[in-house]
Scaffold this motif. Structure first.
Motif, PDB file in Angstrom:
ATOM      1  N   GLY A  71       0.702  -1.140   0.056  1.00 54.67           N
ATOM      2  CA  GLY A  71      -0.099   0.069   0.045  1.00 54.67           C
ATOM      3  C   GLY A  71       0.780   1.287  -0.116  1.00 54.67           C
ATOM      4  O   GLY A  71       2.059   1.164   0.020  1.00 54.67           O
ATOM      5  N   LYS A  72       0.188   2.433  -0.243  1.00 56.64           N
ATOM      6  CA  LYS A  72       1.014   3.732  -0.126  1.00 56.64           C
ATOM      7  C   LYS A  72      -0.098   4.591   0.700  1.00 56.64           C
ATOM      8  O   LYS A  72      -1.357   4.662   0.673  1.00 56.64           O
ATOM      9  CB  LYS A  72       0.748   4.423  -1.687  1.00 56.64           C
ATOM     10  N   SER A  73       0.564   5.106   1.789  1.00 57.16           N
ATOM     11  CA  SER A  73      -0.213   5.795   2.892  1.00 57.16           C
ATOM     12  C   SER A  73       0.720   6.608   3.805  1.00 57.16           C
ATOM     13  O   SER A  73       1.851   6.293   3.793  1.00 57.16           O
ATOM     14  CB  SER A  73      -0.870   4.502   3.945  1.00 57.16           C
ATOM     15  N   ASP A  74       0.228   7.667   4.226  1.00 59.68           N
ATOM     16  CA  ASP A  74       0.900   8.510   5.280  1.00 59.68           C
ATOM     17  C   ASP A  74       0.955   7.874   6.732  1.00 59.68           C
ATOM     18  O   ASP A  74       1.669   8.465   7.495  1.00 59.68           O
ATOM     19  CB  ASP A  74      -0.117   9.706   5.346  1.00 59.68           C
ATOM     20  N   LEU A  75       0.425   6.714   6.781  1.00 61.01           N
ATOM     21  CA  LEU A  75       0.234   6.058   8.126  1.00 61.01           C
ATOM     22  C   LEU A  75       1.640   5.260   8.338  1.00 61.01           C
ATOM     23  O   LEU A  75       2.341   4.632   7.326  1.00 61.01           O
ATOM     24  CB  LEU A  75      -0.657   5.045   8.547  1.00 61.01           C
ATOM     25  N   ASP A  76       2.050   5.402   9.493  1.00 60.01           N
ATOM     26  CA  ASP A  76       3.529   4.354   9.958  1.00 60.01           C
ATOM     27  C   ASP A  76       3.057   2.941   9.642  1.00 60.01           C
ATOM     28  O   ASP A  76       1.949   2.471   9.905  1.00 60.01           O
ATOM     29  CB  ASP A  76       3.914   4.627  11.392  1.00 60.01           C
ATOM     30  N   ALA A  77       3.915   2.221   9.393  1.00 62.69           N
ATOM     31  CA  ALA A  77       3.724   0.770   9.340  1.00 62.69           C
ATOM     32  C   ALA A  77       4.628  -0.020  10.156  1.00 62.69           C
ATOM     33  O   ALA A  77       5.484   0.256  10.509  1.00 62.69           O
ATOM     34  CB  ALA A  77       4.384   0.336   7.713  1.00 62.69           C
ATOM     35  N   LYS A  78       3.856  -0.814  10.742  1.00 62.19           N
ATOM     36  CA  LYS A  78       4.482  -1.810  11.620  1.00 62.19           C
ATOM     37  C   LYS A  78       4.290  -3.376  11.869  1.00 62.19           C
ATOM     38  O   LYS A  78       3.094  -3.397  11.017  1.00 62.19           O
ATOM     39  CB  LYS A  78       4.005  -1.429  13.522  1.00 62.19           C
ATOM     40  N   TRP A  79       5.141  -3.960  12.034  1.00 61.12           N
ATOM     41  CA  TRP A  79       4.760  -5.548  12.162  1.00 61.12           C
ATOM     42  C   TRP A  79       3.909  -5.840  13.400  1.00 61.12           C
ATOM     43  O   TRP A  79       4.044  -5.255  14.491  1.00 61.12           O
ATOM     44  CB  TRP A  79       6.144  -6.187  12.308  1.00 61.12           C
ATOM     45  N   GLN A  80       3.196  -6.953  13.270  1.00 58.96           N
ATOM     46  CA  GLN A  80       2.338  -7.230  14.649  1.00 58.96           C
ATOM     47  C   GLN A  80       3.379  -7.663  15.748  1.00 58.96           C
ATOM     48  O   GLN A  80       2.795  -7.226  16.623  1.00 58.96           O
ATOM     49  CB  GLN A  80       1.684  -8.645  14.034  1.00 58.96           C
ATOM     50  N   ALA A  81       4.628  -8.184  15.428  1.00 60.62           N
ATOM     51  CA  ALA A  81       5.590  -8.404  16.515  1.00 60.62           C
ATOM     52  C   ALA A  81       5.787  -6.936  17.090  1.00 60.62           C
ATOM     53  O   ALA A  81       5.938  -6.844  18.583  1.00 60.62           O
ATOM     54  CB  ALA A  81       6.920  -9.102  15.953  1.00 60.62           C
ATOM     55  N   GLU A  82       5.819  -6.018  16.514  1.00 55.25           N
ATOM     56  CA  GLU A  82       6.275  -4.715  17.162  1.00 55.25           C
ATOM     57  C   GLU A  82       4.886  -4.086  17.934  1.00 55.25           C
ATOM     58  O   GLU A  82       5.346  -3.558  18.917  1.00 55.25           O
ATOM     59  CB  GLU A  82       6.499  -3.545  15.863  1.00 55.25           C
ATOM     60  N   MET A  83       3.865  -4.375  17.275  1.00 52.29           N
ATOM     61  CA  MET A  83       2.499  -4.103  18.141  1.00 52.29           C
ATOM     62  C   MET A  83       2.348  -4.623  19.497  1.00 52.29           C
ATOM     63  O   MET A  83       2.287  -4.077  20.559  1.00 52.29           O
ATOM     64  CB  MET A  83       1.336  -4.205  17.222  1.00 52.29           C
ATOM     65  N   LEU A  84       2.773  -6.032  19.355  1.00 52.46           N
ATOM     66  CA  LEU A  84       2.704  -6.855  20.788  1.00 52.46           C
ATOM     67  C   LEU A  84       3.803  -6.124  21.805  1.00 52.46           C
ATOM     68  O   LEU A  84       3.556  -6.207  22.956  1.00 52.46           O
ATOM     69  CB  LEU A  84       3.150  -8.159  20.343  1.00 52.46           C
ATOM     70  N   ASP A  85       4.800  -5.954  21.147  1.00 54.53           N
ATOM     71  CA  ASP A  85       5.967  -5.198  22.090  1.00 54.53           C
ATOM     72  C   ASP A  85       5.459  -3.867  22.479  1.00 54.53           C
ATOM     73  O   ASP A  85       5.743  -3.719  24.031  1.00 54.53           O
ATOM     74  CB  ASP A  85       7.317  -4.969  21.432  1.00 54.53           C
ATOM     75  N   ILE A  86       4.891  -3.025  21.959  1.00 51.43           N
ATOM     76  CA  ILE A  86       4.081  -2.043  22.531  1.00 51.43           C
ATOM     77  C   ILE A  86       3.085  -2.042  23.709  1.00 51.43           C
ATOM     78  O   ILE A  86       3.333  -1.586  24.424  1.00 51.43           O
ATOM     79  CB  ILE A  86       3.436  -1.094  21.314  1.00 51.43           C
ATOM     80  N   MET A  87       2.289  -3.092  23.438  1.00 54.51           N
ATOM     81  CA  MET A  87       1.463  -3.618  24.438  1.00 54.51           C
ATOM     82  C   MET A  87       2.148  -3.944  25.745  1.00 54.51           C
ATOM     83  O   MET A  87       1.720  -3.907  26.662  1.00 54.51           O
ATOM     84  CB  MET A  87       0.470  -4.614  23.716  1.00 54.51           C
ATOM     85  N   LYS A  88       3.051  -4.918  25.500  1.00 55.28           N
ATOM     86  CA  LYS A  88       3.861  -5.517  26.663  1.00 55.28           C
ATOM     87  C   LYS A  88       4.451  -4.508  27.507  1.00 55.28           C
ATOM     88  O   LYS A  88       4.460  -4.369  28.639  1.00 55.28           O
ATOM     89  CB  LYS A  88       4.874  -6.540  26.098  1.00 55.28           C
ATOM     90  N   ASN A  89       5.132  -3.391  26.677  1.00 53.08           N
ATOM     91  CA  ASN A  89       5.737  -2.304  27.700  1.00 53.08           C
ATOM     92  C   ASN A  89       4.921  -1.431  28.188  1.00 53.08           C
ATOM     93  O   ASN A  89       5.203  -0.886  29.280  1.00 53.08           O
ATOM     94  CB  ASN A  89       6.722  -1.605  26.431  1.00 53.08           C
ATOM     95  N   GLU A  90       3.898  -1.021  27.375  1.00 53.93           N
ATOM     96  CA  GLU A  90       2.818  -0.102  28.023  1.00 53.93           C
ATOM     97  C   GLU A  90       2.155  -0.726  29.214  1.00 53.93           C
ATOM     98  O   GLU A  90       1.624   0.118  30.056  1.00 53.93           O
ATOM     99  CB  GLU A  90       1.751   0.392  26.883  1.00 53.93           C
ATOM    100  N   PHE A  91       1.922  -2.063  28.961  1.00 56.65           N
ATOM    101  CA  PHE A  91       1.256  -2.816  30.296  1.00 56.65           C
ATOM    102  C   PHE A  91       2.029  -2.882  31.481  1.00 56.65           C
ATOM    103  O   PHE A  91       1.576  -3.073  32.446  1.00 56.65           O
ATOM    104  CB  PHE A  91       0.500  -3.828  29.744  1.00 56.65           C
TER     105      PHE A  91
END
Length: 310
Positions: free
Chosen positions: A219-239
């Motif tokens: 795709g082409k988008s202005d949004l940042d792209a992340k792997w699922q693994a990175e999103m799970l790391d965000i969840m782990k760290n924020e929690f």
């Protein structure tokens, strides 16, 4: 941790990092537990596109082992005594329903359900595939369709039998069926339909005041792209989970109380939206009841909408 080169034989049920799951690099038919490559060609109707049928036992079918048996999709459906395209509902797939291992897993749960799925690559404007603000049963943040101005994203058009659609309606959780009647959608062969349908859930995961798209999805988008693994790391760290990453994922998958705790905790990152291109359908119509248009293969519109595949 899975990012690039996710194993084709693993599904999100095996590990949440896999979501949305690896998918073939071309349109395909999934049938009898394996994939059969569709030869993509602009300006040719879907029924007349050629499929390479494989007798291989490999999940990748003709993608892995090739094929000497080629016939049109229309003839393939006729030979297998399957309903023709005209009797099928054009349904957009954009998450794990294109992952071969996920398809194999889901159909193995219901042996009485026909496992034929036609998956045609396509493109959609002013939409992106982003992370939802809730958990799938296997611990991943699922995909949702969201409005993103000027974005172009890869989606897949599948053609499902009414019985398959009814089964999916029972298994798609909080998602609801919506209809797209605009001309912001085109299949890889250059075809547009009067209406297409998709499962819709207007709740995005918002972190640091932004949404995130899937790095796996073209795709082409202005949004940042992340792997699922990175999103799970965000969840782990924020929690502020004190254990290892593996322990966090294990708890998500096997500890129902922890899973529910995280599901409730995610509500703080939820943002509700309305996608103006997707409306509640008055009637679900099969292909035979819909107007179809094949655009000139070298038109600027086709080139622009399918540029993500170059």
């Amino acid at each position: 941790m899975y990012r690039e080169n996710k194993p084709i034989d693993l599904s999100p049920y095996d590990h949440p990092d896999i979501y949305p799951g690896p998918r073939p690099d071309s349109s395909f038919i999934y049938y009898e537990g394996k994939a059969h490559r569709i030869i993509e060609k602009k300006g040719v109707s879907i029924e007349d596109l050629t499929v390479e049928y494989s007798d291989s036992d490999n999940l990748l079918g003709s993608f892995q082992d090739g094929s000497e048996y080629k016939l049109s999709i229309g003839d393939f459906l006729h030979e297998q005594e399957l309903p023709p395209i005209e009797e099928r509902v054009p349904l957009v797939a954009y998450g794990s329903n294109i992952c071969l291992a996920q398809l194999r897993y889901k159909f193995n749960l219901n042996k009485d359900l026909n496992d034929f799925v036609l998956c045609l690559r396509a493109s959609m404007l002013d939409s992106d595939i982003i992370y939802g603000s809730f958990l799938a049963p296997y611990g991943s943040l699922p995909a949702i369709i969201a409005p993103v101005q000027n974005a172009t994203t890869e989606v897949w058009l599948t053609f499902v039998e009414p019985a398959q659609l009814e089964h999916m309606n029972r298994t798609e959780g909080g998602y609801v069926l919506r209809e797209h009647r605009g001309k912001k959608f085109i299949t890889i062969n250059g075809e547009q339909f009067e209406s297409i349908y998709a499962y819709y859930y207007p709740h995005a995961f918002e972190f640091d005041r932004q949404w995130y798209r899937f790095k796996d999805i073209k795709g082409k988008s202005d949004l940042d792209a992340k792997w699922q693994a990175e999103m799970l790391d965000i969840m782990k760290n924020e929690f502020r989970f004190e254990g290892t990453r593996e322990e966090f994922i294990h708890q998500l998958r096997w500890n129902i109380l922890f899973y529910r705790e995280i599901q409730n905790w995610l509500k703080q990152f939820d943002t509700h939206f309305n996608h103006p291109d997707w409306e509640e359908p008055k009637l679900i119509e099969p292909v035979g009841e819909l107007k179809r248009t094949i655009l000139p293969s070298k038109s600027q519109e086709v080139e622009r909408m399918l540029s993500i595949y170059k």
